[in-house]
Design a protein around this motif. Structure first.
Motif, PDB file in Angstrom:
ATOM      1  N   TYR A   6      13.393  11.020  -1.587  1.00 23.51           N
ATOM      2  CA  TYR A   6      12.131  10.313  -1.365  1.00 23.51           C
ATOM      3  C   TYR A   6      11.502   9.954  -2.714  1.00 23.51           C
ATOM      4  CZ  TYR A   6      10.175  15.048  -2.039  1.00 23.51           C
ATOM      5  OH  TYR A   6       9.866  16.297  -2.517  1.00 23.51           O
ATOM      6  N   ILE A   7      10.641   8.938  -2.677  1.00 25.91           N
ATOM      7  CA  ILE A   7       9.919   8.486  -3.865  1.00 25.91           C
ATOM      8  C   ILE A   7       8.430   8.668  -3.597  1.00 25.91           C
ATOM      9  CG2 ILE A   7       9.421   6.529  -5.388  1.00 25.91           C
ATOM     10  CD1 ILE A   7      12.175   5.381  -4.541  1.00 25.91           C
ATOM     11  N   LEU A   8       7.734   9.288  -4.540  1.00 30.19           N
ATOM     12  CA  LEU A   8       6.308   9.570  -4.394  1.00 30.19           C
ATOM     13  C   LEU A   8       5.511   8.909  -5.501  1.00 30.19           C
ATOM     14  CD1 LEU A   8       6.290  13.415  -3.666  1.00 30.19           C
ATOM     15  CD2 LEU A   8       5.905  11.591  -2.016  1.00 30.19           C
ATOM     16  N   LYS A   9       4.402   8.295  -5.132  1.00 28.14           N
ATOM     17  CA  LYS A   9       3.447   7.826  -6.131  1.00 28.14           C
ATOM     18  C   LYS A   9       2.550   8.978  -6.570  1.00 28.14           C
ATOM     19  CE  LYS A   9       2.905   2.856  -5.386  1.00 28.14           C
ATOM     20  NZ  LYS A   9       1.977   1.779  -4.965  1.00 28.14           N
TER      21      LYS A   9
ATOM     22  N   ASP B 216       0.801  -1.224   0.000  1.00 27.55           N
ATOM     23  CA  ASP B 216       0.000   0.000   0.000  1.00 27.55           C
ATOM     24  C   ASP B 216       0.833   1.274   0.000  1.00 27.55           C
ATOM     25  OD1 ASP B 216       1.084  -0.048   2.527  1.00 27.55           O
ATOM     26  OD2 ASP B 216      -0.798   0.369   3.586  1.00 27.55           O
ATOM     27  N   TRP B 217       2.158   1.182  -0.203  1.00 25.45           N
ATOM     28  CA  TRP B 217       3.025   2.350  -0.048  1.00 25.45           C
ATOM     29  C   TRP B 217       2.651   3.462  -1.014  1.00 25.45           C
ATOM     30  CZ3 TRP B 217       6.349   4.672  -3.571  1.00 25.45           C
ATOM     31  CH2 TRP B 217       6.589   3.961  -4.767  1.00 25.45           C
TER      32      TRP B 217
ATOM     33  N   ASN C  14      -0.703   6.824   6.720  1.00 26.70           N
ATOM     34  CA  ASN C  14      -0.150   5.527   7.146  1.00 26.70           C
ATOM     35  C   ASN C  14       0.311   4.670   5.964  1.00 26.70           C
ATOM     36  OD1 ASN C  14       0.576   4.050   9.454  1.00 26.70           O
ATOM     37  ND2 ASN C  14      -1.134   2.637   9.171  1.00 26.70           N
ATOM     38  N   ARG C  15       0.862   5.329   4.936  1.00 32.51           N
ATOM     39  CA  ARG C  15       1.356   4.606   3.771  1.00 32.51           C
ATOM     40  C   ARG C  15       2.759   5.068   3.384  1.00 32.51           C
ATOM     41  NH1 ARG C  15      -4.167   4.803  -0.001  1.00 32.51           N
ATOM     42  NH2 ARG C  15      -5.486   3.630   1.446  1.00 32.51           N
ATOM     43  N   THR C  16       3.499   5.548   4.386  1.00 32.31           N
ATOM     44  CA  THR C  16       4.862   6.026   4.159  1.00 32.31           C
ATOM     45  C   THR C  16       5.831   5.114   4.903  1.00 32.31           C
ATOM     46  OG1 THR C  16       4.133   8.316   3.926  1.00 32.31           O
ATOM     47  CG2 THR C  16       6.445   7.957   4.471  1.00 32.31           C
ATOM     48  N   TYR C  17       6.949   4.777   4.227  1.00 33.36           N
ATOM     49  CA  TYR C  17       7.900   3.833   4.813  1.00 33.36           C
ATOM     50  C   TYR C  17       9.328   4.312   4.577  1.00 33.36           C
ATOM     51  CZ  TYR C  17       3.717   0.963   4.808  1.00 33.36           C
ATOM     52  OH  TYR C  17       2.438   0.504   5.008  1.00 33.36           O
ATOM     53  N   SER C  18      10.201   3.914   5.491  1.00 32.23           N
ATOM     54  CA  SER C  18      11.627   4.181   5.351  1.00 32.23           C
ATOM     55  C   SER C  18      12.372   2.875   5.541  1.00 32.23           C
ATOM     56  CB  SER C  18      12.092   5.201   6.385  1.00 32.23           C
ATOM     57  OG  SER C  18      13.468   5.511   6.212  1.00 32.23           O
ATOM     58  N   HIS C  19      13.531   2.779   4.903  1.00 29.40           N
ATOM     59  CA  HIS C  19      14.301   1.546   4.941  1.00 29.40           C
ATOM     60  C   HIS C  19      15.557   1.739   5.785  1.00 29.40           C
ATOM     61  CE1 HIS C  19      16.811  -1.835   3.460  1.00 29.40           C
ATOM     62  NE2 HIS C  19      15.658  -2.418   3.253  1.00 29.40           N
ATOM     63  N   VAL C  20      15.919   0.672   6.496  1.00 32.68           N
ATOM     64  CA  VAL C  20      17.184   0.641   7.233  1.00 32.68           C
ATOM     65  C   VAL C  20      17.968  -0.579   6.765  1.00 32.68           C
ATOM     66  CG1 VAL C  20      18.280   0.553   9.490  1.00 32.68           C
ATOM     67  CG2 VAL C  20      16.106   1.765   9.226  1.00 32.68           C
ATOM     68  N   PRO C  21      19.228  -0.391   6.289  1.00 30.25           N
ATOM     69  CA  PRO C  21      19.959   0.875   6.221  1.00 30.25           C
ATOM     70  C   PRO C  21      19.349   1.851   5.219  1.00 30.25           C
ATOM     71  CG  PRO C  21      21.175  -0.843   5.081  1.00 30.25           C
ATOM     72  CD  PRO C  21      20.032  -1.522   5.767  1.00 30.25           C
TER      73      PRO C  21
END
Length: 393
Positions: free
Chosen positions: A290-293, A252-253, A323-330
């Motif tokens: 950042y990447i946006l749809k 759902d990102w 509630n459709r935003t995500y970040s990655h680690v690393p």
């Protein structure tokens, strides 16, 4: 400063890019520059200019010696055909025919190995007063072959602090501050000091640059775009690592914040045992990458229209409530933190302390550029801006 710009101001940058590549006849450049400075360009001139720019890229695609070059040129041609179709004049039928011919040509191209990248184009927020930043980022995009595989547009000085639109938005921000309304006062969270009007103006100008990119993304029909500020450092093997991470991203990102900081991110960084992956963003800050749809591009622009003095990070935090935003680690990119024209020394010092004392010791192997070295100037880099004399930060 220059005259009040219209919605086609960015065509001046297109002219600069084409001239730097030795492309385009004088008539086309006159058309691009005329439409760039006219708030309401003549409909026939606008259609002719967009159409002929599309033809130029179409021909470059046909003459390209490799699939990536052909695909990049075809992507630019498609964008300009679409814009010409959306702004019809007396050549509308010919424009439509050209777009159809391009579609047939693209279908004939041999298909490259599939890459599951979540964006169609790359946009860079850049200031001509920061040439070293621009050269470093150009080198990174070239090193990772991103500038070969995807169309990259440098949004240069759009706008500057002294521009009328920025000063009008600053005045609204200061009025809201005086009335103790929302989106008025802004505090440096690290030093506890209010931002000055000059700092706010720089934030407002940066926000307008991001909004200009969102508008372009919508206008070109992109399904998703990658936005970078000019001081980001990409993780090694960026394309591979992002492609691999996309296999596990929630379906759902709407937004992927590539350099985000928040409690959820820092908790994952320090978790034991550590496991790489995505975390949900609710109050993530930093907008270096950042990447946006497309769906979120529309929502952000609606909010920006409603609150014209809102700032980039306020916008991004607000839409995270979906509630459709995500970040990655690393993290897939980090900001250099070499200099700033906005943040306080205290703020920058605490950020550097976190990266040097917590983050990089854990993930040092992912960032070979940690000790920045001079970058030789590339043959192609960010375009020189089309600006009036005297425009500066």
């Amino acid at each position: 400063g220059s005259a009040a710009p219209g919605p086609w101001r960015w065509l001046g940058e297109t002219s600069d890019q084409l001239r730097a590549a030795g492309l385009g006849l004088d008539d086309l450049h006159r058309g691009l520059l005329s439409c760039a400075v006219d708030p309401r360009p003549d409909r026939e001139l606008l259609e002719w200019t967009l159409w002929n720019t599309a033809i130029l890229y179409h021909r470059q695609a046909q003459l390209a010696s490799s699939h990536p070059l052909a695909a990049d040129a075809a992507s630019m041609a498609r964008q300009f055909y679409q814009l010409a179709i959306q702004n019809p004049g007396s050549h509308h039928a010919q424009v439509t025919d050209g777009a159809q011919e391009l579609a047939v040509f693209v279908e004939s191209l041999p298909q490259p190995e599939r890459r599951e990248m979540p964006f169609n184009a790359i946009y860079v927020v850049h200031l001509s007063a920061q040439p070293e930043r621009g050269r470093r980022l150009s080198a990174r995009l070239s090193r990772d072959k991103l500038s070969e595989r995807y169309p990259v547009q440098w949004v240069v000085d759009t706008p500057l602090v002294g521009d009328q639109a920025v000063q009008e938005r600053l005045a609204r921000r200061m009025e809201a501050s005086a009335r103790k309304e929302g989106y008025g006062e802004m505090w440096d969270v690290e030093s506890g000091v209010l931002y000055t009007p000059n700092q706010l103006a720089r934030y407002i100008a940066t926000t307008a640059s991001h909004a200009a990119i969102w508008e372009r993304g919508l206008a070109t029909g992109a399904e998703a775009i990658l936005v970078l500020e000019n001081d980001v450092m990409l993780i090694d093997s960026f394309e591979y690592r992002l492609g691999h991470a996309m296999r596990s991203v929630p379906a759902d990102w709407e937004m992927l914040m590539l350099d985000a900081l928040s409690k959820s991110v820092t908790d994952k960084v320090t978790s034991t045992p550590f496991e790489s992956g995505w975390v949900n963003c609710t109050k993530c800050t930093l907008s270096g990458g950042y990447i946006l749809k497309r769906s979120l591009l529309e929502a952000l622009l609606q909010l920006y229209t409603l609150i014209p003095h809102i700032l980039t990070e306020e916008l991004l935090v607000t839409v995270q409530a979906r509630n459709r935003t995500y970040s990655h680690v690393p993290m897939l990119c980090v900001q250099e933190l070499l200099d700033t024209t906005v943040q306080s020394d205290v703020h920058m010092g605490k950020l550097r302390d976190y990266y040097s004392g917590v983050y990089f010791p854990r993930f040092v192997e992912f960032y070979s550029e940690l000790e920045l070295v001079p970058v030789t100037k590339l043959e192609s880099g960010p375009p020189e801006p089309h600006r009036a004399a005297g425009d500066e930060l």
